[in-house]
Design an enzyme around this catalytic site. Structure first.
Site, mmCIF file in Angstrom:
data_model
loop_
_atom_site.group_PDB
_atom_site.id
_atom_site.type_symbol
_atom_site.label_atom_id
_atom_site.label_comp_id
_atom_site.label_asym_id
_atom_site.label_seq_id
_atom_site.Cartn_x
_atom_site.Cartn_y
_atom_site.Cartn_z
ATOM 1 N N PHE A 1 -6.148 8.476 5.888
ATOM 2 C CA PHE A 1 -6.037 7.040 6.132
ATOM 3 C C PHE A 1 -4.879 6.769 7.095
ATOM 4 O O PHE A 1 -3.772 7.279 6.899
ATOM 5 C CB PHE A 1 -5.803 6.331 4.796
ATOM 6 C CG PHE A 1 -5.769 4.831 4.874
ATOM 7 C CD1 PHE A 1 -6.947 4.105 4.949
ATOM 8 C CD2 PHE A 1 -4.569 4.153 4.862
ATOM 9 C CE1 PHE A 1 -6.924 2.724 5.009
ATOM 10 C CE2 PHE A 1 -4.531 2.770 4.924
ATOM 11 C CZ PHE A 1 -5.717 2.053 4.999
ATOM 12 N N ASN B 1 -0.640 2.803 -2.799
ATOM 13 C CA ASN B 1 -1.588 2.050 -1.975
ATOM 14 C C ASN B 1 -2.961 2.655 -2.246
ATOM 15 O O ASN B 1 -3.461 3.470 -1.474
ATOM 16 C CB ASN B 1 -1.226 2.153 -0.493
ATOM 17 C CG ASN B 1 -2.236 1.429 0.391
ATOM 18 O OD1 ASN B 1 -3.024 0.623 -0.081
ATOM 19 N ND2 ASN B 1 -2.207 1.722 1.679
ATOM 20 N N PRO B 2 -3.588 2.274 -3.368
ATOM 21 C CA PRO B 2 -4.851 2.886 -3.763
ATOM 22 C C PRO B 2 -6.024 2.296 -2.988
ATOM 23 O O PRO B 2 -5.893 1.230 -2.365
ATOM 24 C CB PRO B 2 -4.954 2.517 -5.244
ATOM 25 C CG PRO B 2 -4.310 1.163 -5.300
ATOM 26 C CD PRO B 2 -3.171 1.219 -4.308
#
Length: 284
Positions: free
Chosen positions: A93, A192-193
């Site tokens: 990500f 920050n899932p």
């Protein structure tokens, strides 16, 4: 074709492709190929500096890929995050500017701990962005970062080695069962899932087509991993410890209710610089 003409062409192509920041992206792509800073590229454009054929072709190729909405960070291999420059690419990500606020909340919580060696964790670290920000900006803290994607873990390991944060430990594990040896010992947990509901489609092609799905989607309502983080953080934190959770702009109220129902105290949501709900904190 000199630098100015090449930049003008790149901006035109990226504008036509509706890339959000065509001027900045064009300058950064030229800077990447030439091995210069963005400011140096701007100076070369003003002075009418030229490029050789190979440099021109390399820039044009990258511009076409960016016009196809391949992330800028994948093309340059780098992503800026607070004081850091991180290596990123396919399988991890890409850290976003709004996550810098989440890191700041974690940093503030660590700095408020009276212990000479506060202890924190980043659950689902991805590229290592949050964990490395905590480790480098609170150098007297001990930080552990947890990741269960093999591809993302490789990026995190590369970034940790590059930054050289000796107070950071990387752990390859599922955050649901991670770090049992630290139960009740941590002061701060940050995460920050993935929080996008399965039925929602991210607006930006860079996210939708290039970020790994495991880092985006959090189950039917988007909160499956948030629930897991809540449970793990309650296990890991000492009484009075702080949880910091990033989430979507419409999820603040729902997450405060979720955390309160799980037994957390003082759940509060913080807005980002654009005035959108971005992170919720709570106390163990």
């Amino acid at each position: 074709m000199n630098v100015k003409a090449l930049l003008d062409h790149a901006v035109s192509v990226l504008t036509e492709a509706r890339v959000p920041s065509p001027e900045a992206d064009a300058e950064l792509l030229v800077a990447h190929v030439l091995g210069l800073s963005r400011g140096q590229v701007q100076a070369k454009a003003v002075t009418g500096a030229s490029l050789d054929v190979e440099e021109r072709h390399a820039v044009l190729e990258l511009v076409e890929r960016r016009a196809a909405r391949e992330p800028l960070q994948h093309l340059t291999g780098r992503a800026a995050f607070r004081q850091l420059e991180l290596a990123v690419g396919p399988g991890v990500f890409v850290p976003r500017p709004e996550t810098e606020l989440v890191a700041q909340l974690g940093i503030d919580a660590l700095l408020a701990v009276p212990s000479p060696t506060p202890r924190g964790a980043d659950l689902g670290t991805g590229s290592g962005a949050i964990a490395l920000a905590l480790a480098t900006e609170v150098p007297h803290a001990e930080i552990v970062a947890v990741e269960n994607s093999p591809r993302a873990f490789i990026w995190a390991r590369e970034n940790a080695a590059s930054v050289g944060a000796e107070n950071l430990r990387l752990v390859f594990a599922d955050l649901r069962q991670a770090l049992p040896e630290l139960d009740g010992q941590l002061d701060v947990v940050v995460s920050n899932p993935p929080y996008i509901p399965l039925g929602a489609i991210p607006r930006d092609p860079e996210v939708r087509l290039h970020d790994p799905e495991a880092a985006l989607y959090g189950g039917e309502d988007g909160l499956d991993v948030v629930r897991a983080v809540s449970a793990t953080a309650r296990r890991l934190l000492r009484p009075g410890g702080t949880l910091v959770l990033e989430h979507g702009e419409l999820q603040g109220s729902e997450i405060r209710d979720l955390l309160t129902a799980d037994g957390w105290k003082a759940a509060a949501t913080t807005r980002d610089l654009l005035g959108r709900d971005r992170a919720t904190t709570a106390l163990r």
